[in-house]
Write a protein that holds these residues in place. Sequence first.
Motif, PDB file in Angstrom:
ATOM      1  N   ASP A   1       0.797  -1.158  -0.079  1.00 19.85           N
ATOM      2  CA  ASP A   1       0.017  -0.074  -0.208  1.00 19.85           C
ATOM      3  C   ASP A   1       1.179   1.059   0.108  1.00 19.85           C
ATOM      4  O   ASP A   1       1.829   1.271  -0.342  1.00 19.85           O
ATOM      5  N   GLU A   2       0.310   2.233  -0.201  1.00 18.11           N
ATOM      6  CA  GLU A   2       1.046   3.524  -0.033  1.00 18.11           C
ATOM      7  C   GLU A   2       1.804   3.797   0.884  1.00 18.11           C
ATOM      8  O   GLU A   2       3.178   4.946   0.525  1.00 18.11           O
ATOM      9  N   SER A   3       1.485   3.871   2.185  1.00 12.47           N
ATOM     10  CA  SER A   3       1.931   4.057   3.168  1.00 12.47           C
ATOM     11  C   SER A   3       3.505   3.161   3.368  1.00 12.47           C
ATOM     12  O   SER A   3       4.613   4.068   3.533  1.00 12.47           O
ATOM     13  N   LYS A   4       3.730   2.083   3.078  1.00 13.68           N
ATOM     14  CA  LYS A   4       4.221   1.531   3.157  1.00 13.68           C
ATOM     15  C   LYS A   4       5.522   1.576   1.258  1.00 13.68           C
ATOM     16  O   LYS A   4       6.700   1.421   2.138  1.00 13.68           O
ATOM     17  N   LYS A   5       5.365   1.719   1.025  1.00  9.06           N
ATOM     18  CA  LYS A   5       5.877   2.057  -0.892  1.00  9.06           C
ATOM     19  C   LYS A   5       7.188   3.556  -0.177  1.00  9.06           C
ATOM     20  O   LYS A   5       7.413   3.537  -0.441  1.00  9.06           O
ATOM     21  N   GLU A   6       5.963   4.684   0.206  1.00 10.59           N
ATOM     22  CA  GLU A   6       6.290   5.663   0.973  1.00 10.59           C
ATOM     23  C   GLU A   6       8.055   5.137   1.751  1.00 10.59           C
ATOM     24  O   GLU A   6       8.950   5.831   2.085  1.00 10.59           O
ATOM     25  N   TYR A   7       7.451   4.194   2.820  1.00  8.36           N
ATOM     26  CA  TYR A   7       8.697   4.059   3.744  1.00  8.36           C
ATOM     27  C   TYR A   7       9.837   3.367   2.700  1.00  8.36           C
ATOM     28  O   TYR A   7      10.723   3.813   3.904  1.00  8.36           O
ATOM     29  N   LEU A   8       9.616   2.196   2.654  1.00  8.55           N
ATOM     30  CA  LEU A   8      10.445   1.844   1.503  1.00  8.55           C
ATOM     31  C   LEU A   8      11.226   2.899   0.809  1.00  8.55           C
ATOM     32  O   LEU A   8      12.881   3.088   0.826  1.00  8.55           O
TER      33      LEU A   8
END
Length: 399
Positions: free
Chosen positions: A253-260
């Motif tokens: 999802d977007e939050s995990k994508k941003e984190y990575l």
Amino acid sequence: MEWIILILWLSIINGGLGGQYVLNWMANQPKYTGGDKVDISAGVMTWWREISKLVWAVIAVIIELIRGKEVKYLWPGFLSLSTIIFCAFTGVIENIGFFYLPRNYSPHIFAPYVNVYLAFLPFFGKMMFNAPIRKEHWIGISLVIAGLATPHIPWLLGVAQDNHNALDLNAIIWILIINGCLLSQQVLNNKTVQTALPGVGPNALVLWREIWKMIFISSAIFIIPIIGNLMNANMPDSVSSTKFETRVLNKVDESKKEYLLNYYSKSDNNYVLKSDVPENEEVKIKEIIKATEYHQFFSLFDGSIIPNNWLPIIFVIAAGLTGYIYSFGFFKLSKFAAHFWVPYTNVWLALLPFIMLLFGKEVTGYQIAGAVVVTAGLMIGVMDHRRNKVEEIAKKNSL
């Protein structure tokens, strides 16, 4: 009498094999497992399947002992056990593949291809057991190969732009591996029975094989994730942008994508991990990437044997029962040269497209036609049974 035994056990084996393919597929479909993504690895599913088969084998052996069979007849001998151990090892590899493939393909698409090894059985039967090669068998095998090709006809003729029967590279690799495993097992099943000590029955042989399967799969589930963690398999220092985007970023999802992307920066055609990542952040990065099954080998063995969702395991345990039934049947028939009977354990393949129709899968006329041709190939080899008596392979061990 020999042909009555063959027909009876071939019917049982066909039911067990066909049922296993469908159950393995259902275990990997969210539609039948509560709606959530199936997050149980192929290795963990294999572990549960093998422990299910082991339990059924233990029950069968206990019943034999209660009925008066002596304990000494449970020991097959070291020579027979050596073939059992090898078959157990290849059997574990094969089963992992059988749980990987249904995640991406309906069984009526991939199942026929895992039986291509049948074309090589006459050579091994002749070489190892001096079993005669019949012309009817060659006709049957030719029809089987033609049947496998039939679903691809629209694409080959240019009628269809996309080949919906095509398999990706990973599937092809697994099919080749499975064919090699199945071929070695069919040949060595004969040797297992041939070299077993007198009085040792199929239940004992299945029991020993399941014991060794559990040793192999338990070791793999414990050791391989440790190796993957030491190698940072789920936290690459550098990875191609195409690979990272398709295997990781597109699956979170977007939050995990941003984190990575806080820790992976794009440089030319690669994503590069920043230096000096805090240890607690490394753990989180690995968990996110591991959940996407980024590393296609190590992901096969990830996860706990105690799942969050038990519905897939129920299907797997049921598949273990069908697996025990057909394993018993294979040992029961392995006193005969393999190419006399193994090709006819796959009659269920002809029915599989119709079964998958009941599950709402799209099945083409070419797939059904291919199933009919394969069925003809599997059946034609027994047309000369009155002229060709089924012969037992002589046992190497004697009293």
